[in-house]
Design a protein around this motif. Structure first.
Motif, PDB file in Angstrom:
ATOM      1  N   GLY A  82       4.005  -5.584  10.345  1.00  0.00           N
ATOM      2  CA  GLY A  82       4.520  -6.643   9.494  1.00  0.00           C
ATOM      3  C   GLY A  82       5.827  -6.300   8.827  1.00  0.00           C
ATOM      4  N   SER A  83       6.076  -5.009   8.619  1.00  0.00           N
ATOM      5  CA  SER A  83       7.320  -4.580   7.979  1.00  0.00           C
ATOM      6  C   SER A  83       7.747  -3.246   8.568  1.00  0.00           C
ATOM      7  CB  SER A  83       7.152  -4.447   6.464  1.00  0.00           C
ATOM      8  OG  SER A  83       6.348  -3.312   6.155  1.00  0.00           O
ATOM      9  N   VAL A  84       8.989  -2.899   8.332  1.00  0.00           N
ATOM     10  CA  VAL A  84       9.505  -1.616   8.798  1.00  0.00           C
ATOM     11  C   VAL A  84       8.754  -0.470   8.124  1.00  0.00           C
ATOM     12  CG1 VAL A  84      11.519  -0.100   8.677  1.00  0.00           C
ATOM     13  CG2 VAL A  84      11.788  -2.457   9.441  1.00  0.00           C
ATOM     14  N   GLY A  91       3.286   6.301  11.438  1.00  0.00           N
ATOM     15  CA  GLY A  91       3.623   7.536  12.130  1.00  0.00           C
ATOM     16  C   GLY A  91       3.341   8.788  11.329  1.00  0.00           C
ATOM     17  N   LEU A  92       2.872   8.655  10.078  1.00  0.00           N
ATOM     18  CA  LEU A  92       2.555   9.812   9.240  1.00  0.00           C
ATOM     19  C   LEU A  92       1.176  10.351   9.562  1.00  0.00           C
ATOM     20  CD1 LEU A  92       3.829   8.489   5.778  1.00  0.00           C
ATOM     21  CD2 LEU A  92       4.945  10.226   7.210  1.00  0.00           C
ATOM     22  N   ASP A  93       0.979  11.652   9.378  1.00  0.00           N
ATOM     23  CA  ASP A  93      -0.351  12.226   9.535  1.00  0.00           C
ATOM     24  C   ASP A  93      -1.241  11.854   8.356  1.00  0.00           C
ATOM     25  OD1 ASP A  93       0.218  13.575  11.977  1.00  0.00           O
ATOM     26  OD2 ASP A  93       1.340  15.069  10.834  1.00  0.00           O
ATOM     27  N   ASP A  94      -0.650  11.715   7.181  1.00  0.00           N
ATOM     28  CA  ASP A  94      -1.397  11.376   5.969  1.00  0.00           C
ATOM     29  C   ASP A  94      -0.780  10.123   5.351  1.00  0.00           C
ATOM     30  OD1 ASP A  94      -2.687  11.156   3.581  1.00  0.00           O
ATOM     31  OD2 ASP A  94      -2.252  13.196   2.876  1.00  0.00           O
ATOM     32  N   TYR A  99       5.619   8.177   0.321  1.00  0.00           N
ATOM     33  CA  TYR A  99       6.929   8.481  -0.259  1.00  0.00           C
ATOM     34  C   TYR A  99       7.869   9.086   0.772  1.00  0.00           C
ATOM     35  CZ  TYR A  99       5.507  13.410  -0.400  1.00  0.00           C
ATOM     36  OH  TYR A  99       5.112  14.675  -0.054  1.00  0.00           O
ATOM     37  N   ARG A 100       7.309   9.847   1.739  1.00  0.00           N
ATOM     38  CA  ARG A 100       8.148  10.416   2.793  1.00  0.00           C
ATOM     39  C   ARG A 100       8.790   9.308   3.630  1.00  0.00           C
ATOM     40  NH1 ARG A 100       7.688  15.736   4.409  1.00  0.00           N
ATOM     41  NH2 ARG A 100       6.099  17.000   3.357  1.00  0.00           N
ATOM     42  N   ALA A 101       7.972   8.307   3.959  1.00  0.00           N
ATOM     43  CA  ALA A 101       8.480   7.191   4.753  1.00  0.00           C
ATOM     44  C   ALA A 101       9.566   6.444   3.999  1.00  0.00           C
ATOM     45  CB  ALA A 101       7.331   6.242   5.117  1.00  0.00           C
ATOM     46  N   ALA A 132      10.067   9.020  13.257  1.00  0.00           N
ATOM     47  CA  ALA A 132      10.009  10.321  13.913  1.00  0.00           C
ATOM     48  C   ALA A 132      10.256  11.467  12.945  1.00  0.00           C
ATOM     49  CB  ALA A 132      11.024  10.366  15.055  1.00  0.00           C
ATOM     50  N   LEU A 133      11.149  11.274  11.975  1.00  0.00           N
ATOM     51  CA  LEU A 133      11.554  12.359  11.089  1.00  0.00           C
ATOM     52  C   LEU A 133      10.682  12.497   9.847  1.00  0.00           C
ATOM     53  CD1 LEU A 133      15.418  11.775  11.222  1.00  0.00           C
ATOM     54  CD2 LEU A 133      14.176  13.670  12.266  1.00  0.00           C
ATOM     55  N   ALA A 134      10.101  11.400   9.368  1.00  0.00           N
ATOM     56  CA  ALA A 134       9.380  11.428   8.092  1.00  0.00           C
ATOM     57  C   ALA A 134       8.232  12.439   8.046  1.00  0.00           C
ATOM     58  CB  ALA A 134       8.865  10.024   7.761  1.00  0.00           C
TER      59      ALA A 134
END
Length: 596
Positions: A82-84, A91-94, A99-101, A132-134
């Motif tokens: 629904g959103s970026v 794509g995060l493990d947690d 905040y990382r995203a 990919a980077l977050a």
């Protein structure tokens, strides 16, 4: 230490044709590997196998347990989100580390609340990079990460990747990024891989040495085949009875020679000749254009002469494509006047590839649906022969455009554009998805092209190699022309490129105000300015010496190690000579500015 990722003896057949056989790839912690090869050689396919999204027919894939691996594909799909921000969080493990995203999206100039369906190509690419980077992965697989990015975003990405301890495998046509980041090169050619434990700056001399060695082996193989064929025709045994074993061996020799033929060797890029245009091609006087409150062009005065090659650069959304349309008479300015020269024949290569109908076949696209002939420079050619000039196989004639790879669509667009006669080439992001060899041929074509070129590109190396002047967007609709390519522009600006990525205001790009008189160079800069000419002369002598060594056609046969040493010294001297010239130019411009 065992590698984080190890592919061994990978083989794969697609569409009935073998694409990979015996391919290898090993990546350890902190490795920087660039994967290079022609369009269609299987780079993206090997990357998908490495990422685990495509199974190989045979071979083994090993990933160290616990390794955080992230894969940036060429055409990421955000449609399910629904959103970026939702896409990046997935794509995060947690998921609690949202905040990382958010931080990575902000660094890339996105808010996170954008709707994926409304993203531009550059915005979608930045969202995919954020995903990919977050997670701070241990291993990054990046397939053409700079496609659709503007220069500030490319330079930000280069710095970001350079600061990571992550293992990286990179596919890119951006030579500058490959040279800056890579520490080893994997060359995929003919379905197999070769590895060099040096950065991309050393790749082309190494590849040429390999190709030369292959040519020697091919000559030996050709002589062996000739001897076998002679035996088949005239041997005593052959006159009585065919020797089945030797017939089979001859067939194997011929197949080996076919396998050794380098894919892509027949690529031909040639612009069709046409009568010369007038001396003045485009004359723009005080041109202005705005869309609502956004000023695209403000007070631009520009004269383009026959034979000029003008590069346009600026952040995404700065109005480069709009300016192209103004300068070529497609759109009209709000203020000022644009006069086009006489006898102009214009051919445009559109970055959106909107002129390509995905439902149409490759042959119909080239012929316009009119039989099997294509009009090339006013002369008719069979479409299959013209397709071969651009590395398309005869069986692809009925292939729908929509199933072609990105590189194949780029080559098709070049084929359609270059079939037409033109004395003004308008190229809007022509380098996207092209392999390095095709880029070299396109650069050669532009260098020899007798007409005029308008070029929009975010490829720094391509700009340096092709344009005679650079028109840069400086914000608020202001455009400034600089002599030379991208590197020359930076030297004349006297300031580093913008640190901000797309989405940040172009006003953040510093353009220094020149203040004449009263100031002088520092002692250190004055000393460098005085010493650099002698340094350049010394390097020029070294370049000439190594070139003389390499001119010996027997050197490689006598001593491959000496050949490699000479190649390396030549490359180093050429790079240092170029850096010295750039530094001298920068200091000379600074001296003239400060001393009035």
């Amino acid at each position: 230490m065992p590698p984080l990722l190890h592919l061994q003896d990978i083989s794969l057949t697609l569409g009935g044709s073998p694409l990979l056989y015996g391919a290898e790839l090993a990546v350890g912690a902190g490795d920087r590997v660039c994967l290079v090869g022609r369009n269609g050689s299987g780079k993206s396919t090997l990357m998908r196998i490495a990422a685990g999204t495509l199974p190989a027919d045979s071979g083994t894939r090993f990933v160290q347990p616990g390794t955080r691996l992230r894969y940036l594909e060429q055409e990421p799909d955000l449609s399910a989100f629904g959103s970026v921000l939702d896409y990046v969080i997935a794509g995060l493990d947690d998921p609690d580390e949202e905040y990382r995203a958010q931080a990575m999206l902000e660094a890339l100039g996105l808010a996170g609340d954008e709707t994926p369906a409304r993203l531009s190509g550059g915005e979608a690419r930045r969202a995919a990079l954020a995903r990919a980077l977050a997670p701070s992965p241990d291993l990054l697989l990046l397939d053409e990460p700079t496609n659709h990015l503007d220069l500030p975003a490319i330079e930000w990405l280069e710095r970001e990747l350079g600061s990571l301890r992550t293992g990286i495998v990179l596919i890119s046509h951006d030579r500058r990024m490959l040279e800056a980041l890579s520490r080893s090169v994997v060359w995929l050619d003919g379905g197999t891989t070769r590895r060099m434990e040096r950065g991309f700056a050393h790749f082309e001399p190494w590849r040429e040495a390999v190709v030369e060695a292959q040519a020697v082996e091919a000559q030996k193989l050709g002589r062996q085949i000739a001897r076998e064929e002679d035996w088949m025709r005239y041997g005593v045994t052959a006159r009585r009875k065919r020797n089945v074993r030797r017939v089979a061996e001859l067939a194997e020799l011929r197949q080996t020679r076919r396998d050794q033929a380098r894919p892509g060797a027949g690529l031909k890029l040639e612009a069709q000749p046409v009568a010369m245009s007038g001396k003045i091609v485009i004359d723009a006087e005080a041109v202005s254009k705005a869309f609502g409150p956004q000023h695209i062009v403000e007070g631009l005065t520009l004269r383009l002469l026959r034979g000029d090659r003008l590069g346009l650069i600026g952040r995404n959304g700065a109005g480069k494509t709009t300016l192209l349309r103004l300068l070529t008479g497609v759109d009209q300015p709000d203020g000022g006047a644009i006069k086009l020269g006489t006898n102009l024949e214009v051919v445009t290569l559109d970055q959106t590839r909107a002129s390509l109908d995905p439902a149409r076949t490759l042959a119909d696209t080239l012929t316009g649906g009119g039989g099997d002939q294509v009009l090339v420079g006013g002369e008719r050619r069979h479409v299959i022969g013209y397709m071969k000039d651009f590395l398309f196989r005869p069986e692809q004639a009925r292939t729908p455009v929509g199933v072609l790879s990105g590189g194949e669509r780029a080559r098709l667009l070049l084929a359609t554009a270059l079939a037409r006669r033109a004395n003004l080439l308008v190229l809007d992001e022509p380098t996207n998805d092209l392999d390095l060899e095709t880029l070299d041929l396109l650069q050669d074509l532009l260098a020899d092209y007798p007409g005029t070129v308008l070029l929009v590109s975010h490829d720094r190396d391509f700009l340096d190699r092709t344009v005679t002047s650079t028109l840069a967007a400086e914000g608020d609709g202001r455009w400034v022309e600089y002599a030379g390519g991208y590197t020359d522009m930076l030297a004349q600006r006297g300031a580093p490129p913008a640190a901000a990525v797309s989405g940040a205001s172009a006003r953040e790009v510093p353009v220094p105000v020149r203040q004449a008189g009263g100031k002088k160079l520092s002692f250190k800069d004055r000393h460098a300015l005085d010493a650099l000419p002698a340094r350049m002369a010394t390097l020029a002598t070294e370049i000439a010496r190594q070139q003389a060594l390499l001119a010996d056609p027997e050197l490689y046969r006598r001593s491959p190690a000496r050949f490699d040493e000479a190649r390396g010294k030549l490359l180093t001297a050429e790079r240092e000579h170029e850096a010295a010239e750039e530094r001298w130019l920068e200091l000379e411009v600074l001296r003239e500015t400060m001393e009035g």
